[in-house]
Motif scaffolding. Sequence first.
Motif, PDB file in Angstrom:
ATOM      1  N   SER A  10      -4.132   9.883 -11.324  1.00  0.00           N
ATOM      2  CA  SER A  10      -4.837  10.100 -10.059  1.00  0.00           C
ATOM      3  C   SER A  10      -3.860  10.696  -9.048  1.00  0.00           C
ATOM      4  O   SER A  10      -2.638  10.621  -9.213  1.00  0.00           O
ATOM      5  N   PHE A  11      -4.407  11.266  -7.984  1.00  0.00           N
ATOM      6  CA  PHE A  11      -3.562  11.907  -6.978  1.00  0.00           C
ATOM      7  C   PHE A  11      -4.256  11.803  -5.632  1.00  0.00           C
ATOM      8  O   PHE A  11      -5.369  12.306  -5.454  1.00  0.00           O
ATOM      9  N   GLY A  12      -3.607  11.135  -4.682  1.00  0.00           N
ATOM     10  CA  GLY A  12      -4.218  10.951  -3.371  1.00  0.00           C
ATOM     11  C   GLY A  12      -5.547  10.216  -3.502  1.00  0.00           C
ATOM     12  O   GLY A  12      -5.628   9.154  -4.128  1.00  0.00           O
ATOM     13  N   SER A  13      -6.612  10.790  -2.936  1.00  0.00           N
ATOM     14  CA  SER A  13      -7.938  10.167  -3.022  1.00  0.00           C
ATOM     15  C   SER A  13      -8.686  10.563  -4.284  1.00  0.00           C
ATOM     16  O   SER A  13      -9.796  10.088  -4.544  1.00  0.00           O
ATOM     17  N   SER A  38      -0.462  12.700 -10.258  1.00  0.00           N
ATOM     18  CA  SER A  38       0.084  11.462  -9.708  1.00  0.00           C
ATOM     19  C   SER A  38       0.878  11.673  -8.423  1.00  0.00           C
ATOM     20  O   SER A  38       1.113  12.796  -7.971  1.00  0.00           O
ATOM     21  N   ASP A  39       1.257  10.555  -7.840  1.00  0.00           N
ATOM     22  CA  ASP A  39       2.069  10.508  -6.628  1.00  0.00           C
ATOM     23  C   ASP A  39       2.759   9.144  -6.620  1.00  0.00           C
ATOM     24  O   ASP A  39       2.483   8.308  -7.494  1.00  0.00           O
ATOM     25  N   PRO A  40       3.687   8.897  -5.693  1.00  0.00           N
ATOM     26  CA  PRO A  40       4.420   7.625  -5.736  1.00  0.00           C
ATOM     27  C   PRO A  40       3.535   6.383  -5.740  1.00  0.00           C
ATOM     28  O   PRO A  40       3.822   5.406  -6.443  1.00  0.00           O
ATOM     29  N   SER A  41       2.456   6.400  -4.957  1.00  0.00           N
ATOM     30  CA  SER A  41       1.585   5.220  -4.889  1.00  0.00           C
ATOM     31  C   SER A  41       0.898   4.950  -6.223  1.00  0.00           C
ATOM     32  O   SER A  41       0.847   3.805  -6.683  1.00  0.00           O
ATOM     33  N   HIS A  42       0.376   6.000  -6.854  1.00  0.00           N
ATOM     34  CA  HIS A  42      -0.304   5.804  -8.130  1.00  0.00           C
ATOM     35  C   HIS A  42       0.694   5.488  -9.253  1.00  0.00           C
ATOM     36  O   HIS A  42       0.371   4.723 -10.176  1.00  0.00           O
ATOM     37  N   MET A  43       1.881   6.053  -9.179  1.00  0.00           N
ATOM     38  CA  MET A  43       2.913   5.694 -10.152  1.00  0.00           C
ATOM     39  C   MET A  43       3.230   4.200 -10.044  1.00  0.00           C
ATOM     40  O   MET A  43       3.311   3.495 -11.055  1.00  0.00           O
ATOM     41  N   ALA A  44       3.381   3.719  -8.813  1.00  0.00           N
ATOM     42  CA  ALA A  44       3.697   2.303  -8.602  1.00  0.00           C
ATOM     43  C   ALA A  44       2.566   1.400  -9.076  1.00  0.00           C
ATOM     44  O   ALA A  44       2.809   0.370  -9.735  1.00  0.00           O
ATOM     45  N   ASP A  65       2.340  21.926 -12.094  1.00  0.00           N
ATOM     46  CA  ASP A  65       1.083  22.663 -12.234  1.00  0.00           C
ATOM     47  C   ASP A  65      -0.100  21.740 -12.014  1.00  0.00           C
ATOM     48  O   ASP A  65      -0.861  21.450 -12.935  1.00  0.00           O
ATOM     49  N   LYS A  66      -0.283  21.279 -10.783  1.00  0.00           N
ATOM     50  CA  LYS A  66      -1.414  20.384 -10.511  1.00  0.00           C
ATOM     51  C   LYS A  66      -2.742  21.106 -10.660  1.00  0.00           C
ATOM     52  O   LYS A  66      -3.725  20.526 -11.127  1.00  0.00           O
TER      53      LYS A  66
END
Length: 246
Positions: A10-13, A38-44, A65-66
């Motif tokens: 996932s990424f952001g919203s 992904s992003d730091p929040s979803h990785m965590a 390449d998102k």
Amino acid sequence: MKLNCDMGESFGSWEMGNDAAAMPWIDMANVACGFHASDPSHMAKTVELALVHGVEIGAHPGYDDKQGFGRRHIPHTSQEITQLVAYQVGALDAICRLYGATLNYVKPHGALYNDMMADPSVYEAILSAVSLLNMQRPSSLSLMILARTDNRQYIAQAAKYAVPLLFEAFADRAYQSTGLLVPRSQAGSVYHDTERIRQQVAELAGGWVTTIDNQCLKLYADTVCVHGDNEESVMLVKQLHEDLRR
């Protein structure tokens, strides 16, 4: 035979996959590291979820390449590939340390995975990244690659870098008599029938697979890739989990 699944994409919203439902039934989580998804929040969140269920954590680096979800080939020099893999693995490793988790392996994503298996220079660049990272770690990261009928070339190259290998097969992909996956462009390349997928996983656990032209092919794999994208696929992963533990 362990089940591995791509997670944390996932990424952001934007929500992708059904990680919370699939995580209890897998053994290894391939966590996206921010380039293809992904992003730091979803990785965590994914790392925390894996810890709850005792699932091994692996880094899932890809091309930056998102828009193409990491499925497009992007030309890089060998040095650039080593750097982009190290960058992403390092990011996930930092998240793991933040939560007291251990990073166990690296599995390239999408086009980077395909390029690794097709181009020895890409494979060597990724081995170099994992090897250099391992020099700074108390325990070695393994590299997950596609199981082939003849893995000697890959094993020999990995041995030069002292990188342990994990061999992966696929639950829902048809195999050619050469031991390679049937290209997605060809009819019948992806299985959708639940019983056929269960049969293939049972075969792989026994060290062989039935090819698309009904040949019996020896194929050693440490782990099989499954998907948890929706409710139906999660139910299948649960069934495979139960099948392998009978």
